[in-house]
Design a protein around this motif. Structure first.
Motif, mmCIF file in Angstrom:
data_model
loop_
_atom_site.group_PDB
_atom_site.id
_atom_site.type_symbol
_atom_site.label_atom_id
_atom_site.label_comp_id
_atom_site.label_asym_id
_atom_site.label_seq_id
_atom_site.Cartn_x
_atom_site.Cartn_y
_atom_site.Cartn_z
ATOM 1 N N GLY A 56 4.301 0.811 27.402
ATOM 2 C CA GLY A 56 4.904 1.826 26.550
ATOM 3 C C GLY A 56 6.221 1.367 25.967
ATOM 4 N N VAL A 57 6.558 1.962 24.816
ATOM 5 C CA VAL A 57 7.750 1.581 24.061
ATOM 6 C C VAL A 57 8.588 2.825 23.825
ATOM 7 C CG1 VAL A 57 8.611 0.521 21.929
ATOM 8 C CG2 VAL A 57 6.415 -0.210 22.890
ATOM 9 N N LEU A 58 9.902 2.685 23.962
ATOM 10 C CA LEU A 58 10.809 3.774 23.614
ATOM 11 C C LEU A 58 11.767 3.297 22.542
ATOM 12 C CD1 LEU A 58 12.366 6.491 25.760
ATOM 13 C CD2 LEU A 58 13.902 5.145 24.319
ATOM 14 N N VAL A 59 11.777 4.007 21.418
ATOM 15 C CA VAL A 59 12.678 3.708 20.307
ATOM 16 C C VAL A 59 13.781 4.758 20.314
ATOM 17 C CG1 VAL A 59 12.884 3.268 17.841
ATOM 18 C CG2 VAL A 59 10.697 2.850 18.997
ATOM 19 N N HIS A 60 15.002 4.307 20.502
ATOM 20 C CA HIS A 60 16.157 5.201 20.602
ATOM 21 C C HIS A 60 16.775 5.364 19.217
ATOM 22 C CE1 HIS A 60 20.307 5.997 22.729
ATOM 23 N NE2 HIS A 60 19.837 7.058 22.100
ATOM 24 N N VAL A 61 16.558 6.548 18.616
ATOM 25 C CA VAL A 61 16.984 6.820 17.243
ATOM 26 C C VAL A 61 18.126 7.834 17.269
ATOM 27 C CG1 VAL A 61 16.268 7.710 15.004
ATOM 28 C CG2 VAL A 61 14.669 6.351 16.372
ATOM 29 N N LEU A 62 19.194 7.524 16.562
ATOM 30 C CA LEU A 62 20.359 8.403 16.516
ATOM 31 C C LEU A 62 20.365 9.189 15.207
ATOM 32 C CD1 LEU A 62 23.136 5.993 17.842
ATOM 33 C CD2 LEU A 62 21.386 7.252 19.103
ATOM 34 N N THR A 63 20.376 10.498 15.306
ATOM 35 C CA THR A 63 20.395 11.351 14.120
ATOM 36 C C THR A 63 21.502 12.385 14.248
ATOM 37 O OG1 THR A 63 18.821 12.950 15.038
ATOM 38 C CG2 THR A 63 17.912 11.092 13.781
ATOM 39 N N ARG A 64 21.752 13.087 13.153
ATOM 40 C CA ARG A 64 22.741 14.165 13.143
ATOM 41 C C ARG A 64 22.033 15.463 12.781
ATOM 42 N NH1 ARG A 64 25.151 11.413 9.432
ATOM 43 N NH2 ARG A 64 25.594 13.261 8.189
ATOM 44 N N LYS A 65 22.125 16.442 13.632
ATOM 45 C CA LYS A 65 21.527 17.741 13.362
ATOM 46 C C LYS A 65 22.240 18.363 12.159
ATOM 47 C CE LYS A 65 19.885 21.621 16.144
ATOM 48 N NZ LYS A 65 19.882 22.177 17.515
ATOM 49 N N GLY A 66 21.446 18.869 11.198
ATOM 50 C CA GLY A 66 22.032 19.450 9.996
ATOM 51 C C GLY A 66 22.436 18.449 8.949
ATOM 52 N N ALA A 67 22.032 17.184 9.097
ATOM 53 C CA ALA A 67 22.513 16.110 8.228
ATOM 54 C C ALA A 67 22.269 16.409 6.756
ATOM 55 C CB ALA A 67 21.842 14.793 8.602
ATOM 56 N N GLY A 68 23.305 16.224 5.947
ATOM 57 C CA GLY A 68 23.188 16.387 4.510
ATOM 58 C C GLY A 68 23.549 17.758 3.991
ATOM 59 N N PHE A 69 23.868 18.696 4.880
ATOM 60 C CA PHE A 69 24.296 20.037 4.466
ATOM 61 C C PHE A 69 25.581 20.339 5.214
ATOM 62 C CE2 PHE A 69 23.467 24.842 4.670
ATOM 63 C CZ PHE A 69 24.029 25.057 3.424
ATOM 64 N N ALA A 70 26.687 20.325 4.499
ATOM 65 C CA ALA A 70 28.001 20.364 5.142
ATOM 66 C C ALA A 70 28.180 21.588 6.035
ATOM 67 C CB ALA A 70 29.092 20.322 4.065
ATOM 68 N N ARG A 71 27.676 22.729 5.607
ATOM 69 C CA ARG A 71 27.874 23.942 6.406
ATOM 70 C C ARG A 71 27.153 23.846 7.745
ATOM 71 N NH1 ARG A 71 25.959 28.128 2.069
ATOM 72 N NH2 ARG A 71 26.107 29.649 3.766
ATOM 73 N N ALA A 72 25.996 23.188 7.769
ATOM 74 C CA ALA A 72 25.285 23.002 9.036
ATOM 75 C C ALA A 72 25.980 21.976 9.910
ATOM 76 C CB ALA A 72 23.844 22.587 8.765
ATOM 77 N N GLU A 73 26.420 20.884 9.302
ATOM 78 C CA GLU A 73 27.062 19.841 10.092
ATOM 79 C C GLU A 73 28.373 20.303 10.709
ATOM 80 O OE1 GLU A 73 26.688 15.690 9.228
ATOM 81 O OE2 GLU A 73 25.994 16.163 7.206
ATOM 82 N N SER A 74 29.075 21.219 10.030
ATOM 83 C CA SER A 74 30.366 21.680 10.544
ATOM 84 C C SER A 74 30.243 22.849 11.508
ATOM 85 C CB SER A 74 31.273 22.079 9.376
ATOM 86 O OG SER A 74 30.717 23.185 8.660
ATOM 87 N N ASP A 75 29.041 23.374 11.699
ATOM 88 C CA ASP A 75 28.826 24.486 12.626
ATOM 89 C C ASP A 75 28.750 23.940 14.044
ATOM 90 O OD1 ASP A 75 28.076 26.784 13.978
ATOM 91 O OD2 ASP A 75 25.978 26.644 13.363
ATOM 92 N N THR A 76 29.810 24.160 14.815
ATOM 93 C CA THR A 76 29.869 23.566 16.141
ATOM 94 C C THR A 76 29.040 24.307 17.176
ATOM 95 O OG1 THR A 76 31.872 24.845 16.640
ATOM 96 C CG2 THR A 76 32.165 22.618 15.718
ATOM 97 N N VAL A 77 28.552 25.514 16.855
ATOM 98 C CA VAL A 77 27.760 26.267 17.832
ATOM 99 C C VAL A 77 26.377 25.639 17.988
ATOM 100 C CG1 VAL A 77 26.713 28.490 18.390
ATOM 101 C CG2 VAL A 77 29.017 28.409 17.428
ATOM 102 N N ASP A 78 25.628 25.514 16.879
ATOM 103 C CA ASP A 78 24.291 24.924 17.006
ATOM 104 C C ASP A 78 23.830 24.195 15.742
ATOM 105 O OD1 ASP A 78 23.646 26.957 15.241
ATOM 106 O OD2 ASP A 78 22.243 27.972 16.591
ATOM 107 N N HIS A 79 24.763 23.919 14.803
ATOM 108 C CA HIS A 79 24.430 23.170 13.581
ATOM 109 C C HIS A 79 23.249 23.804 12.839
ATOM 110 C CE1 HIS A 79 27.305 19.935 14.402
ATOM 111 N NE2 HIS A 79 26.929 20.047 15.671
ATOM 112 N N TRP A 80 23.287 25.127 12.755
ATOM 113 C CA TRP A 80 22.229 25.881 12.069
ATOM 114 C C TRP A 80 20.861 25.552 12.654
ATOM 115 C CZ3 TRP A 80 22.670 27.862 6.482
ATOM 116 C CH2 TRP A 80 23.952 28.339 6.231
ATOM 117 N N HIS A 81 20.787 25.566 13.971
ATOM 118 C CA HIS A 81 19.501 25.295 14.622
ATOM 119 C C HIS A 81 18.414 26.194 14.056
ATOM 120 C CE1 HIS A 81 16.803 24.140 17.946
ATOM 121 N NE2 HIS A 81 16.387 25.391 17.860
ATOM 122 N N ALA A 82 18.699 27.471 14.007
ATOM 123 C CA ALA A 82 17.778 28.440 13.403
ATOM 124 C C ALA A 82 18.606 29.416 12.592
ATOM 125 C CB ALA A 82 16.974 29.165 14.472
#
Length: 627
Positions: free
Chosen positions: A271-297
């Motif tokens: 088996g292989v594990l690929v460790h990918v780093l992403t940013r929740k809310g990426a590309g929408f400033a209001r989501a990225e700056s929301d420290t509670v849950d980055h506009w999870h829902a």
């Protein structure tokens, strides 16, 4: 062993630190238009130079759709490039891609023939989670976390047994990797030589909240480049570890997934594990700056930021949060536990004021219940706050660790009953049926906020396990009692006259029961239909049984399974009292059918199940037709 690294900082001990890059443009600005391809084959035919434009198009479309329908915006903004890369490298559906939890599968749907997500999360429209009825590319519909690695490994085993080629892919977040079944699956996968399972670890450092625990700290060390090549946990287990990889760099992703395929095809691989780093809310400033849950829902919104509309509507969740904080202030023994959902279940006020008494155990409901049992045995008053659907994952612990030992553990269940938009695996319709099978459990299902305020301290003051459940949404106005009886609170009818029909209302459907009673009273003024809220629904009190035995008919109403819930338990107890000469009242249990209910609006689903005022009245009217 292959190791893919995206070098963006000075390397430490042979490995570079990696941070996910920013998308080329904010999603709220019009993109350089690249049409969304009609399926994976068309996606693979695109030139690599077109992919950044496609990513911008997808983000813009996500914003437009979610602004109208609501939905899981933040998680999907974070996996745009990753999903593009997955569908270019792996040949779905022959090489299945299993999305853990599935809330981050909007982009997957858009790239597999559902570009506009028509009717997202509305009845008859596109589901908010994978749905086999929509596409052969959707495989696992369960929205509960941590099972994807086991699913993918099982698919891989099946393919190998059949002599089929290709990989099976699991896409799992770092938050979901805190769940026991995810770790169990990694443990098994690491010992399966020849496996072609590829695990894509989508590391955005959080689920709703920041990910907790030792594995989260290990991933942070990997992100920072402080762990040398071959010294990571996954390699130590026996997996091929590739990464960390910038999850917003399409070239780096393509290289990493191609390397993962090559590694998976090695017959010595486990088996292989690929460790990918992403940013929740990426590309929408209001989501990225929301420290509670980055506009999870999110609910529907305007894309261009506007002034706040004013004070928010009081919800069941916020009302519970206030009651919980009051209880914690009143008793220093009270400790709250969450399974990675402190804010969604209403514990933020307590966390802010009393942070040392709020514990997040990760997406691990079994751990939450057993931790609570230990806290109780040690003299604390633990409260485990969950969504109702997630209690299903910890029934063994409730039954045999908490109830068997009589531990004073209180469980609060948000989103109890029919929830609506999120579909079959989010409806909280199982807990009442399960609760009736737990010896010694006390249960409250408050009908309004005032009763919720009272239920929390009442449950905390009870010996043994206790449970308080309440639905999703706005908290209704107070529904006052007309009279008090030993059996409960009378909401309609004459409490002191002989009872023709006793309507026992469990929880937040009480307002509908009163409406139905008023309709029937107008048509049948001679009928004494008493609506009763037992307040404490379990254990079933002798006073309730005595009152029910005097009625000509007993109808129970609950926002849960009709066949196995409190109504069914009440019927069983009344049947034990019955004799040939005194058979007792006619019984009818109103609740949800034993089926998996698709997504839709809560009120519409309740009406379809006959649980609105008109449906309740119709059910009682059918009793009268035989009288």
């Amino acid at each position: 062993m292959s190791t893919i690294e995206h070098r963006s900082a000075t390397p430490h001990r042979g490995r570079a630190a990696v941070t996910p890059s920013a998308p080329a443009a904010d999603a709220s600005t019009p993109p350089s238009e690249v049409p969304i391809p009609g399926g994976p084959e068309a996606l693979r035919a695109l030139d690599a130079a077109q992919l950044p434009g496609l990513a911008r198009t997808l983000r813009r479309r996500l914003l437009e759709i979610c602004s109208r329908s609501g939905g899981h915006l933040g998680p999907n903004l974070g996996v745009v490039e990753l999903t593009i890369a997955l569908h270019r490298e792996f040949r779905s559906p022959d090489e299945p891609i299993v999305f853990d939890t599935g809330h981050q599968a909007y982009v997957h749907k858009m790239l597999t023939g559902r570009a506009d997500l028509p009717g997202l999360r509305t009845a008859g429209g596109i589901a908010g989670y994978p749905d086999r009825g929509e596409s052969v590319h959707d495989l696992v519909e369960n929205s509960h976390a941590s099972g994807s690695i086991a699913w993918a490994h099982g698919l891989d085993r099946a393919h190998r047994l059949a002599g089929a080629d290709g990989a099976a892919v699991a896409v799992i977040g770092d938050g979901a990797l805190t769940g026991g079944v995810g770790l169990e699956a990694l443990n098994l996968l690491a010992s399966d030589q020849g496996s072609r399972t590829v695990v894509v670890l989508n590391d955005n450092t959080r689920s709703y909240a920041p990910t907790v625990g030792g594995i989260a700290e290990h991933l942070a060390e990997l992100r920072a480049g402080r762990i040398g090549a071959g010294e990571d946990l996954f390699t130590s287990l026996g997996l091929t570890y590739l990464g960390p990889v910038d999850g917003h760099d399409l070239t780096a992703l393509a290289d990493a997934l191609a390397a993962a395929r090559r590694a998976a095809e090695d017959p010595t691989s486990s088996g292989v594990l690929v460790h990918v780093l992403t940013r929740k809310g990426a590309g929408f400033a209001r989501a990225e700056s929301d420290t509670v849950d980055h506009w999870h829902a999110t609910s529907p919104f305007t894309i261009q930021e506007q002034a706040s509309p004013g004070a928010p509507t009081e919800t069941w969740t916020s009302r519970f949060g206030a009651a919980m904080l009051d209880a914690a202030r009143a008793d220093e023994r009270v400790v709250a536990i969450s399974a990675a959902m402190i804010d969604p279940v209403g514990l933020t006020p307590m966390q802010q004021e009393l942070p040392g008494r709020v514990l997040d155990v990760g997406i691990a409901e079994q751990l939450a219940l057993d931790t609570a049992a230990g806290l109780s045995a040690g003299g604390r008053k633990p409260v485990v706050s969950l969504y109702a659907t997630f209690l299903n994952r910890a029934i063994d612990q409730l039954l045999l660790d908490v109830a068997l030992h009589g531990e004073d553990v209180t469980i609060t269940l948000d989103r109890a009953g029919v929830t609506g938009d999120d579909g079959p695996s989010h409806h909280g319709i199982w807990d009442l049926a399960l609760a009736t099978k737990v010896p010694g459990l006390s249960l409250w299902a408050p009908r309004d906020g005032v009763r919720l305020d009272a239920a929390v301290p009442a449950a905390l003051g009870t010996l043994g396990p206790s449970l308080v459940r309440f639905p999703k949404g706005a908290c209704p106005p107070e529904l006052p009692a007309l009279a008090q009886l030993p059996a409960g609170e009378v909401l309609a009818g004459d409490a002191h006259a002989p009872v023709d029909i006793l309507l026992v209302s469990i929880g937040a459907l009480a307002g509908r029961a009163v409406e139905a009673a008023a309709e029937l009273a107008a048509a049948h003024p001679e009928l004494n239909l008493v609506v009763l809220d037992p307040v404490q629904s379990l254990p079933l009190g002798e006073e309730l049984l005595d009152l029910a035995a005097t009625a000509r008919a007993v109808v129970t109403l609950e926002d849960g399974l009709a066949e196995h819930g409190i109504g069914a338990a009440l019927g069983t107890r009344l049947a034990r009292r019955a004799t040939l000469s005194a058979p007792g009242p006619v019984l009818r249990s109103l609740g949800v059918d034993l089926e998996f209910i698709p997504h839709g609006k809560r009120d519409a689903i309740l009406a379809a199940q006959g649980l609105d005022a008109a449906g309740i009245a119709a059910s009682i009217r059918s009793l009268l037709q035989g009288s």
